[in-house]
Scaffold this motif. Structure first.
Motif, PDB file in Angstrom:
ATOM      1  N   MET A 131       0.833  -0.992  -0.049  1.00  0.00           N
ATOM      2  CA  MET A 131      -0.045   0.021   0.016  1.00  0.00           C
ATOM      3  C   MET A 131       0.704   1.371  -0.035  1.00  0.00           C
ATOM      4  O   MET A 131       0.385   2.341   0.060  1.00  0.00           O
ATOM      5  N   CYS A 132       2.196   1.250   0.084  1.00  0.00           N
ATOM      6  CA  CYS A 132       2.960   2.151   0.044  1.00  0.00           C
ATOM      7  C   CYS A 132       3.857   2.446  -1.471  1.00  0.00           C
ATOM      8  O   CYS A 132       3.891   1.264  -2.176  1.00  0.00           O
ATOM      9  N   ASP A 133       4.216   3.426  -1.732  1.00  0.00           N
ATOM     10  CA  ASP A 133       4.918   3.778  -3.043  1.00  0.00           C
ATOM     11  C   ASP A 133       6.539   3.163  -2.948  1.00  0.00           C
ATOM     12  O   ASP A 133       6.878   3.169  -3.564  1.00  0.00           O
ATOM     13  N   ARG A 134       7.121   3.311  -1.820  1.00  0.00           N
ATOM     14  CA  ARG A 134       8.321   3.085  -1.482  1.00  0.00           C
ATOM     15  C   ARG A 134       8.371   2.357  -0.087  1.00  0.00           C
ATOM     16  O   ARG A 134       7.618   2.629   0.762  1.00  0.00           O
ATOM     17  N   SER A 135       9.447   1.663   0.165  1.00  0.00           N
ATOM     18  CA  SER A 135       9.848   1.450   1.432  1.00  0.00           C
ATOM     19  C   SER A 135      11.364   1.584   1.912  1.00  0.00           C
ATOM     20  O   SER A 135      12.218   1.448   1.142  1.00  0.00           O
ATOM     21  N   ILE A 136      11.460   1.970   3.309  1.00  0.00           N
ATOM     22  CA  ILE A 136      12.938   1.933   3.872  1.00  0.00           C
ATOM     23  C   ILE A 136      12.884   0.969   4.958  1.00  0.00           C
ATOM     24  O   ILE A 136      11.912   0.501   5.691  1.00  0.00           O
ATOM     25  N   LEU A 137      14.225   0.312   4.654  1.00  0.00           N
ATOM     26  CA  LEU A 137      14.733  -0.702   5.836  1.00  0.00           C
ATOM     27  C   LEU A 137      15.711  -0.146   6.766  1.00  0.00           C
ATOM     28  O   LEU A 137      16.495   0.198   6.189  1.00  0.00           O
ATOM     29  N   ALA A 150      12.966  -4.145   0.189  1.00  0.00           N
ATOM     30  CA  ALA A 150      13.235  -2.837   0.394  1.00  0.00           C
ATOM     31  C   ALA A 150      13.612  -2.012  -0.601  1.00  0.00           C
ATOM     32  O   ALA A 150      14.577  -2.375  -1.358  1.00  0.00           O
ATOM     33  N   ASP A 151      12.994  -0.661  -0.871  1.00  0.00           N
ATOM     34  CA  ASP A 151      13.638   0.197  -2.047  1.00  0.00           C
ATOM     35  C   ASP A 151      14.716   0.737  -1.507  1.00  0.00           C
ATOM     36  O   ASP A 151      15.634   1.358  -2.448  1.00  0.00           O
ATOM     37  N   ASP A 152      14.702   1.486  -0.231  1.00  0.00           N
ATOM     38  CA  ASP A 152      15.865   2.264   0.386  1.00  0.00           C
ATOM     39  C   ASP A 152      16.336   1.594   1.610  1.00  0.00           C
ATOM     40  O   ASP A 152      15.454   0.864   2.397  1.00  0.00           O
ATOM     41  N   HIS A 153      17.675   2.041   2.095  1.00  0.00           N
ATOM     42  CA  HIS A 153      18.113   1.292   3.304  1.00  0.00           C
ATOM     43  C   HIS A 153      18.870   2.284   4.225  1.00  0.00           C
ATOM     44  O   HIS A 153      19.494   3.268   3.610  1.00  0.00           O
ATOM     45  N   ILE A 154      18.703   2.379   5.399  1.00  0.00           N
ATOM     46  CA  ILE A 154      19.331   3.172   6.337  1.00  0.00           C
ATOM     47  C   ILE A 154      20.045   2.240   7.485  1.00  0.00           C
ATOM     48  O   ILE A 154      19.768   1.172   7.774  1.00  0.00           O
ATOM     49  N   THR A 155      21.355   2.492   7.408  1.00  0.00           N
ATOM     50  CA  THR A 155      22.298   1.714   8.472  1.00  0.00           C
ATOM     51  C   THR A 155      22.451   2.478   9.723  1.00  0.00           C
ATOM     52  O   THR A 155      22.701   3.700   9.736  1.00  0.00           O
ATOM     53  N   ASN A 156      22.041   1.900  10.701  1.00  0.00           N
ATOM     54  CA  ASN A 156      22.067   2.649  12.053  1.00  0.00           C
ATOM     55  C   ASN A 156      23.130   1.787  13.055  1.00  0.00           C
ATOM     56  O   ASN A 156      22.482   1.167  14.007  1.00  0.00           O
ATOM     57  N   ASP A 157      24.348   1.992  12.691  1.00  0.00           N
ATOM     58  CA  ASP A 157      25.363   1.060  13.486  1.00  0.00           C
ATOM     59  C   ASP A 157      26.294   2.166  13.940  1.00  0.00           C
ATOM     60  O   ASP A 157      27.353   1.716  14.448  1.00  0.00           O
ATOM     61  N   GLY A 158      26.209   3.221  13.563  1.00  0.00           N
ATOM     62  CA  GLY A 158      27.229   4.340  13.959  1.00  0.00           C
ATOM     63  C   GLY A 158      28.235   4.705  13.042  1.00  0.00           C
ATOM     64  O   GLY A 158      29.033   5.385  13.033  1.00  0.00           O
TER      65      GLY A 158
END
Length: 198
Positions: free
Chosen positions: A124-130, A170-178
């Motif tokens: 139901m979304c146009d894009r997704s971020i993981l 996922a279409d986009d990715h964010i790394t949250n490891d510092g």
């Protein structure tokens, strides 16, 4: 209006990422928070819960009997599937209601959901971020935050798809490891969505 789904495993920091987007003026729908509210407010859901799991699903005060429900579904996949089949449509209804309150000048919105892919709501979304983080770091975050054991956290993680399974979806990715600035990663995606360059 552009709809962006955002998800991540327990302890990945997806809520922190959402807060950064909110500082940029982006409306965020928190599906997991909404689910807790609709468990007592959505009449269709409450009726379904009582019919499926019994009147003891709720206390005399009308609150969800969480220990009772948890005891039923934690080690029973069939019961968990039944619970999700009731809750997910109710969350979709809540999301639709929330959308009607979003200012028309918002460039896009975020839908934060732990089970974005598992529930099928990413469609139901146009894009997704993981949002991802190493297992060790996620365990440290959650055990410190929830005062729980690693074994309990791992059991909860086992109920969700792994980052490796989610990544291709996922279409986009964010790394949250510092290792990279969270704010800079969010700003880059924010500009990408404003420009619609995808």
């Amino acid at each position: 209006m552009l709809k962006i789904g955002i998800t991540g495993g327990i302890g990945s920091g997806k809520t922190t990422v959402c807060r950064v987007f909110e500082t940029l003026g982006i409306p965020v729908f928190y599906a997991d928070t909404s689910a807790k509210e609709i468990m007592v407010k959505d009449e269709i859901l409450v009726k379904g819960m009582k019919e499926t799991f019994g009147a003891e699903s709720y206390t005399e005060a009308g609150e969800l009997n969480r220990p009772y429900i948890s005891g039923l579904v934690f080690n029973d996949q069939r019961q968990l599937d039944q619970l999700n089949a009731l809750v997910h449509p109710a969350v979709f209804r809540a999301f639709d209601n929330w959308l009607s309150t979003v200012p028309s000048n918002a460039p896009y919105i975020l839908k934060e959901a732990a089970l974005l892919f598992e529930s099928g709501s990413y469609r139901m979304c146009d894009r997704s971020i993981l949002v991802t983080a190493p297992l060790k770091l996620k365990l440290e975050r959650v055990t410190g935050r929830d005062h729980t054991t690693e074994a309990q956290v791992l059991a909860r993680m086992d109920k969700q798809l792994s980052d490796e399974q989610k990544m291709p979806m996922a279409d986009d990715h964010i790394t949250n490891d510092g290792s990279e600035s969270l704010i800079l990663q969010v700003l880059a995606l924010h500009q990408k969505y404003l420009d619609k360059k995808f």
